[in-house]
Design a protein around this motif. Structure first.
Motif, PDB file in Angstrom:
ATOM      1  N   GLU A   1       0.903  -1.167  -0.116  1.00  0.00           N
ATOM      2  CA  GLU A   1       0.115  -0.124   0.316  1.00  0.00           C
ATOM      3  C   GLU A   1       0.820   1.228   0.046  1.00  0.00           C
ATOM      4  O   GLU A   1       0.680   2.212  -0.774  1.00  0.00           O
ATOM      5  CB  GLU A   1      -0.897   0.089   1.353  1.00  0.00           C
ATOM      6  N   GLY A   2       2.139   1.309   0.885  1.00  0.00           N
ATOM      7  CA  GLY A   2       2.694   2.491   0.803  1.00  0.00           C
ATOM      8  C   GLY A   2       3.717   2.508  -0.383  1.00  0.00           C
ATOM      9  O   GLY A   2       3.770   3.787  -0.704  1.00  0.00           O
TER      10      GLY A   2
ATOM     11  N   ALA B   1      -6.020   1.705  -5.214  1.00  0.00           N
ATOM     12  CA  ALA B   1      -7.523   1.473  -4.697  1.00  0.00           C
ATOM     13  C   ALA B   1      -7.834   0.193  -5.001  1.00  0.00           C
ATOM     14  O   ALA B   1      -8.782  -0.246  -4.164  1.00  0.00           O
ATOM     15  CB  ALA B   1      -8.489   2.318  -5.900  1.00  0.00           C
ATOM     16  N   ALA B   2      -7.312  -0.643  -5.871  1.00  0.00           N
ATOM     17  CA  ALA B   2      -7.954  -2.202  -6.262  1.00  0.00           C
ATOM     18  C   ALA B   2      -7.115  -2.689  -4.772  1.00  0.00           C
ATOM     19  O   ALA B   2      -8.124  -3.492  -4.275  1.00  0.00           O
ATOM     20  CB  ALA B   2      -7.179  -2.711  -7.377  1.00  0.00           C
TER      21      ALA B   2
ATOM     22  N   ARG C   1       4.364   6.195  -4.983  1.00  0.00           N
ATOM     23  CA  ARG C   1       4.602   6.154  -6.352  1.00  0.00           C
ATOM     24  C   ARG C   1       3.525   6.790  -7.342  1.00  0.00           C
ATOM     25  O   ARG C   1       3.439   6.795  -8.532  1.00  0.00           O
ATOM     26  CB  ARG C   1       4.727   4.965  -7.096  1.00  0.00           C
ATOM     27  N   GLY C   2       2.178   7.118  -6.432  1.00  0.00           N
ATOM     28  CA  GLY C   2       1.184   7.787  -7.026  1.00  0.00           C
ATOM     29  C   GLY C   2       0.452   6.537  -8.100  1.00  0.00           C
ATOM     30  O   GLY C   2      -0.371   7.003  -8.939  1.00  0.00           O
TER      31      GLY C   2
ATOM     32  N   MET D   1      -8.430   9.368  -9.712  1.00  0.00           N
ATOM     33  CA  MET D   1      -8.654   8.950 -11.035  1.00  0.00           C
ATOM     34  C   MET D   1      -9.845   9.501 -11.813  1.00  0.00           C
ATOM     35  O   MET D   1      -9.774   8.893 -13.045  1.00  0.00           O
ATOM     36  CB  MET D   1      -8.721   7.513 -10.841  1.00  0.00           C
ATOM     37  N   MET D   2     -10.483  10.300 -11.015  1.00  0.00           N
ATOM     38  CA  MET D   2     -11.780  10.900 -12.018  1.00  0.00           C
ATOM     39  C   MET D   2     -12.736   9.640 -12.526  1.00  0.00           C
ATOM     40  O   MET D   2     -13.379   9.920 -13.777  1.00  0.00           O
ATOM     41  CB  MET D   2     -11.546  11.756 -13.099  1.00  0.00           C
ATOM     42  N   ASP D   3     -12.714   8.515 -11.880  1.00  0.00           N
ATOM     43  CA  ASP D   3     -13.677   7.273 -12.276  1.00  0.00           C
ATOM     44  C   ASP D   3     -14.754   7.161 -11.409  1.00  0.00           C
ATOM     45  O   ASP D   3     -14.713   6.577 -10.464  1.00  0.00           O
ATOM     46  CB  ASP D   3     -12.808   6.088 -12.460  1.00  0.00           C
TER      47      ASP D   3
END
Length: 109
Positions: A43-44, A56-57, A49-50, A87-89
């Motif tokens: 997770e980190g 999110a997955a 790394r963005g 992500m604008m999703d």
């Protein structure tokens, strides 16, 4: 599996091979999904790394595995926020919120 994956990830990180670090951490987590240490490291790694899609997955997957309903809710909320804001999703954000609603229904007496 956990110790080996974490050790290999540290070694690849020292060498500057980010793709190898990602592969090792993902493989280690796949082999030992119960490892909180590996999940936290992965997770980190994604956060640093963005890599919001993978982050999110991972949060959604972690929510599915969470034994504590409050933890699952928190993970799904964060995943939804990442999908929407980073992500604008909106479709994936809505899916995470839907899973959150299902989680809450499971908690109901």
């Amino acid at each position: 599996a956990t110790a080996l994956a974490l050790d290999l990830a540290r070694q690849w990180d020292k060498l500057g091979d980010r793709e190898a670090v990602t592969r090792v951490l993902e493989s280690g987590y796949k082999a030992a999904p119960e490892s909180a240490e590996l999940r936290t490291r992965l997770e980190g790694w994604y956060r640093d790394r963005g890599d919001f899609e993978r982050l999110a997955a991972l949060l959604v997957e972690s929510a599915d595995r969470a034994l504590d309903p409050d933890s699952a809710v928190q993970l799904l909320r964060e995943a939804s926020t990442i999908y929407a804001d980073q992500m604008m999703d909106t479709a994936k954000a809505a899916q995470a919120l839907h899973a959150l609603g299902l989680q809450r229904l499971d908690e109901a007496p």
